[in-house]
Write a protein that holds these residues in place. Structure first.
Motif, PDB file in Angstrom:
ATOM      1  N   SER A   1      -2.853 -23.901   5.599  1.00  0.00           N
ATOM      2  CA  SER A   1      -1.808 -23.122   6.271  1.00  0.00           C
ATOM      3  C   SER A   1      -1.704 -23.474   7.758  1.00  0.00           C
ATOM      4  N   ALA A   2      -2.756 -24.082   8.325  1.00  0.00           N
ATOM      5  CA  ALA A   2      -2.719 -24.384   9.762  1.00  0.00           C
ATOM      6  C   ALA A   2      -2.080 -25.737  10.049  1.00  0.00           C
ATOM      7  N   ILE A   3      -1.954 -26.576   9.026  1.00  0.00           N
ATOM      8  CA  ILE A   3      -1.426 -27.930   9.249  1.00  0.00           C
ATOM      9  C   ILE A   3       0.020 -27.915   9.763  1.00  0.00           C
ATOM     10  N   PRO A   4       0.905 -27.092   9.140  1.00  0.00           N
ATOM     11  CA  PRO A   4       2.280 -27.059   9.679  1.00  0.00           C
ATOM     12  C   PRO A   4       2.330 -26.656  11.148  1.00  0.00           C
ATOM     13  N   LEU A   5       1.417 -25.796  11.572  1.00  0.00           N
ATOM     14  CA  LEU A   5       1.391 -25.372  12.967  1.00  0.00           C
ATOM     15  C   LEU A   5       0.992 -26.537  13.873  1.00  0.00           C
ATOM     16  N   LEU A   6      -0.067 -27.264  13.473  1.00  0.00           N
ATOM     17  CA  LEU A   6      -0.510 -28.420  14.260  1.00  0.00           C
ATOM     18  C   LEU A   6       0.587 -29.478  14.362  1.00  0.00           C
ATOM     19  N   GLU A   7       1.373 -29.603  13.285  1.00  0.00           N
ATOM     20  CA  GLU A   7       2.398 -30.647  13.234  1.00  0.00           C
ATOM     21  C   GLU A   7       3.774 -30.152  13.653  1.00  0.00           C
ATOM     22  N   SER A   8       3.880 -28.872  14.021  1.00  0.00           N
ATOM     23  CA  SER A   8       5.174 -28.294  14.383  1.00  0.00           C
ATOM     24  C   SER A   8       5.711 -28.954  15.650  1.00  0.00           C
ATOM     25  N   PRO A   9       7.005 -28.784  15.944  1.00  0.00           N
ATOM     26  CA  PRO A   9       7.544 -29.334  17.189  1.00  0.00           C
ATOM     27  C   PRO A   9       6.780 -28.837  18.422  1.00  0.00           C
ATOM     28  N   GLU A  10       6.131 -27.660  18.321  1.00  0.00           N
ATOM     29  CA  GLU A  10       5.389 -27.104  19.453  1.00  0.00           C
ATOM     30  C   GLU A  10       4.069 -27.826  19.676  1.00  0.00           C
ATOM     31  N   HIS A  11       3.477 -28.351  18.614  1.00  0.00           N
ATOM     32  CA  HIS A  11       2.200 -29.073  18.719  1.00  0.00           C
ATOM     33  C   HIS A  11       1.200 -28.385  19.651  1.00  0.00           C
ATOM     34  N   PRO A  12       0.816 -27.151  19.341  1.00  0.00           N
ATOM     35  CA  PRO A  12      -0.144 -26.466  20.219  1.00  0.00           C
ATOM     36  C   PRO A  12      -1.577 -26.956  19.991  1.00  0.00           C
ATOM     37  N   ILE A  13      -2.465 -26.528  20.884  1.00  0.00           N
ATOM     38  CA  ILE A  13      -3.896 -26.690  20.649  1.00  0.00           C
ATOM     39  C   ILE A  13      -4.311 -25.586  19.687  1.00  0.00           C
ATOM     40  N   LEU A  14      -5.012 -25.946  18.623  1.00  0.00           N
ATOM     41  CA  LEU A  14      -5.498 -24.950  17.674  1.00  0.00           C
ATOM     42  C   LEU A  14      -6.996 -24.774  17.881  1.00  0.00           C
ATOM     43  N   ILE A  15      -7.423 -23.532  18.076  1.00  0.00           N
ATOM     44  CA  ILE A  15      -8.855 -23.265  18.162  1.00  0.00           C
ATOM     45  C   ILE A  15      -9.339 -22.853  16.783  1.00  0.00           C
TER      46      ILE A  15
END
Ligand code: ZN
Ligand code: ZN
Ligand code: FE
Length: 752
Positions: free
Chosen positions: A268-282
């Motif tokens: 579930s975290a992969i789309p977030l890492l790859e999103s246009p926002e590309h945030p740092i994930l802790i």
């Protein structure tokens, strides 16, 4: 049957390639009509077979262009008209455009392919972008968002680029930052003294990184300091030069495959890492990764902050065979990030060995955004690149309110109509540079929103720099209690303004009575609050010093609990002389600031467990404590209530008993967290009985703690409470400006 539809779409639909996308969709469905931008968003008239039109609308609803965020779609049926083609009409600039500028977006899939395609004319071009990706907010100098109003004005388009820019069927139609090797910016690589090196800048930088160099890399919103994350001596050198003793460094890894070897990466975290926002994930780090990640990257932490490459420059570097780099904001401790070439040479002197630079100016400083995964949704801990300047619809009239935010992790906000626009994380307002950045950012943002503020909102604290700035702004101003603001910002996210229960747990916030609050249980709405419960006051020996040195809080708690004679057994002998001084101060009955801070209680417990006596960066002790928690421990400690005060002396005594009995610190850390949850449950139940309220908001920096947030919301939900946590805004002080604006709006409405 042939028919027509009028479709109106609102949300983030301008400057994201919506019209060309609709154009392409219409061509695919072979329907005629027109599309144009209007002040509210995008309007479409489309004509054809009724069933075809239904699927056309469905396609817009279910798979809009990647950067679009649709708020609403309304569809009306209109009579059929003959339209042989589908056309894009010029924008109508009547009234105010809802979304003038969009956030910077990570390089999209198509551009990534072109970047590494030798037959493409932008092969290995480090500034490749398109309608769906590339720099936006960071390069905008004024509105409307057109090339002359961006720092791309320095680079006149070549003929080939212009042709793409003007072709509605091209994927760079109206891409304001369009460029190519012939007309666009260029990269270069220099030594620390500014001397330019001959050759391919990317290859030179990659070689420097591979061989243990520290390279300052100019990015989207500022510079990063990069180095090989697997080389302990290099990372240590960076740490020493940056004077960042222990605060974890973020890393950038080649792709999700590498990421999955370093952290627990739920799908579930992969789309977030790859999103246009590309945030740092802790995220929790995996065991046995010592070869890939040097110990000094995140000493003592069970987590890692990780992001994926998001600019063509990053992608090209990783294409040279690199896999994991430290990528930390280029600044000293908590100053604003470095953004200009000249500034970089000046401020990063003695830190970077080399510079990877380019000649495109950065208009607005933007740090990387940071988030962690939550139970239901990700939690933003730092909101900047990729998210700003998106607004949040509040459902309240916050028009022309400028909210100044807090002191540490400052991020202001500006209201327009019923939308609030949280500005990016600026940082701790402790330096002139930070204050200047604050003013610069606010001014730039006002221009983008085309707004002149008419009301200022700030913290109740009399000595915050933001309080002084608000008072000096020439605007009427309203002061908002810190924890009320924390909780209101979460209310604004979900637009549920009925009176509710709020747990505001953080480090420091000025209270109505002049004490330092931070363990507050409020019953609140936008116009007022009752402080129903709070952590019992205790002295904050030495004021601000106590916040930086958890051992002082530990001693204060022992003193209050009447067991201070135990101090020598738990405090390292190096601190004994200072401890004697502190004890005599506590006995002197000299007036001390008093606090109900939950953050300070976490500090004290971390110190009592011997894991952290000094907060070398904000929130260190609580983070170390959270890191210790074992999840299978269910025990708790006793606590009592004295009226509205929550008394934890029994707990402190029990913790020391556990320590003396040799109980494992990770068990004690778990019991402590569980006890805080029990306290929350007890408070919530009592309030529900008395006021019949079952909606609970959680906010404040303490809820950056994932263990506490998850356990508390689980337990409260099991007891029938509705629990709402921040998601779009940080739980820490980066989120309070929005809450200040909501309170100011309520008070303005009350006066009117
Ligand atoms: Zn692209
Ligand atoms: Zn060109
Ligand atoms: Fe706070």
């Amino acid at each position: 049957m042939n028919i027509g539809r009028r479709i109106r779409i609102t949300g983030v639909v301008q400057g994201v390639g919506f019209r060309p996308w609709v154009h392409a969709l219409a061509s695919a469905y072979r329907v005629g009509g027109v599309v144009w931008n209007d002040p509210q968003g995008v309007s479409i008239l489309v004509f054809g077979e009724s069933r075809t039109l239904d699927t056309f609308v469905e396609a817009i609803r279910t798979s809009p262009p990647p950067l679009a965020r649709i708020a609403s779609i309304t569809v009306e049926t209109i009579p059929y008209e003959e339209h042989p083609h589908f056309r894009i009409l010029p924008s109508q600039k009547k009234g105010r455009v809802e979304v003038a500028v969009t956030p910077d977006a990570a390089t999209c899939r198509d551009c990534r392919q072109e970047l590494l395609d030798p037959s493409n004319r932008r092969y290995r071009y480090p500034f490749i972008n398109c309608t769906y990706c590339g720099p936006r907010y960071s390069i905008v100098t004024s509105v409307p968002y057109d090339r002359p109003n961006t720092t791309m004005v320095d680079f006149p388009m070549c003929e080939a680029c212009r042709a793409e820019y003007e072709d509605p069927s091209d994927r760079r139609y109206h891409a304001q930052a369009i460029c190519c090797p012939r007309c666009g910016p260029h990269l270069f690589f220099t030594h620390a003294d500014g001397h330019r090196c001959e050759g391919d800048a990317i290859k030179l930088a990659a070689e420097a990184l591979r061989t243990g160099g520290i390279v300052a890399i100019k990015g989207i919103g500022g510079f990063h300091l990069a180095c090989d994350a697997s080389r302990e001596e290099t990372v240590l050198r960076l740490r020493q030069r940056k004077r960042r003793e222990e605060k974890p460094f973020a890393i950038m890894v080649r792709d999700t495959e590498v990421a999955a070897t370093l952290i627990d990466l739920p799908p579930s975290a992969i789309p977030l890492l790859e999103s246009p926002e590309h945030p740092i994930l802790i995220a929790p780090r995996r065991v046995g990764i010592e070869d890939a990640i040097a110990p000094s990257v995140a000493p003592g932490h069970r987590t890692l902050g990780l992001m994926l490459p998001y600019t063509p420059i990053h992608l090209l570097l990783f294409a040279e065979g690199l896999t994991v780099l430290v990528m930390t904001s280029a600044n000293l401790s908590d100053e604003p990030i470095v953004k200009d070439n000249e500034e970089a040479f000046e401020r990063l002197r003695g830190i970077a060995d080399f510079f990877l630079l380019h000649d495109r100016r950065i208009q607005t400083r933007l740090d990387d955004s940071v988030c962690r995964s939550g139970r239901e949704r990700p939690v933003l801990l730092r909101r900047a690149r990729g998210y700003v300047p998106l607004g949040i619809e509040t459902g309240r009239i916050v028009d022309r309110i400028l909210a100044f935010g807090g002191f540490l992790k400052n991020a202001p906000a500006i209201g327009r109509g019923s939308a609030i626009y949280p500005l990016q994380h600026i940082g701790d307002l402790e330096t002139t540079l930070a204050i200047e950045t604050f003013e610069e950012t606010v001014k730039n943002f006002q221009a983008i929103l085309e707004i002149t503020p008419s009301l200022a909102a700030c913290d109740l604290h009399p000595d915050y720099p933001t309080t002084h700035l608000a008072e000096a702004s020439g605007l009427p101003w309203i002061r908002v209690q810190h924890h009320h603001a924390h909780l209101l910002s979460v209310m604004a996210e979900v637009r549920q303004y009925e009176r509710a229960i709020g747990f505001a747990f953080d480090g420091t916030g000025y209270g109505d009575d002049g004490a330092i609050w931070g363990g507050e249980v409020l019953v609140f709405d936008p116009s007022s609050y009752d402080r129903v419960f709070h952590l019992a006051y205790l002295p904050l020996p030495g004021g601000d010093q106590a916040a930086k040195e958890p051992w002082r809080m530990a001693l204060a708690y022992l003193h209050e609990a009447g067991i201070e004679e135990l101090w020598e057994r738990w405090l390292p002998s190096s601190l004994h002389p200072k401890a004697h001084d502190l004890l005599s101060l506590l006995h002197s009955h000299l007036p001390q600031p008093r606090t109900s801070s939950m953050g300070r209680l976490f500090d004290a417990v971390a110190s009592l467990l011997g894991i952290c006596h000094f907060n070398t960066y904000e929130g260190k002790a609580p983070m170390m404590l959270e890191s210790l928690v074992r999840f299978d421990e269910e025990g708790t400690y006793p606590f009592t209530f004295a009226g509205s005060a929550i008394d934890v002396h029994e707990m402190i005594r029990a913790i020391l008993r556990d320590r003396e009995a040799g109980v494992d610190p990770s068990t004690i850390a778990a019991r402590f967290h569980r006890t805080i949850v029990m306290i929350m449950l007890a408070c919530a139940r009592e309030i529900r009985e008395k006021f019949s309220i079952r909606r609970v908001f959680l906010s404040g920096g303490v809820f950056a703690n994932a263990v506490l947030s998850n356990w508390a919301s689980e337990s409260l939900q099991r007891q029938g409470f509705e629990v709402i946590l921040p998601s779009l805004l940080p739980p820490n002080d980066g989120g309070i400006a929005v809450g200040q604006a909501i309170a100011a709006a309520a008070s303005r409405a009350g006066v009117a």
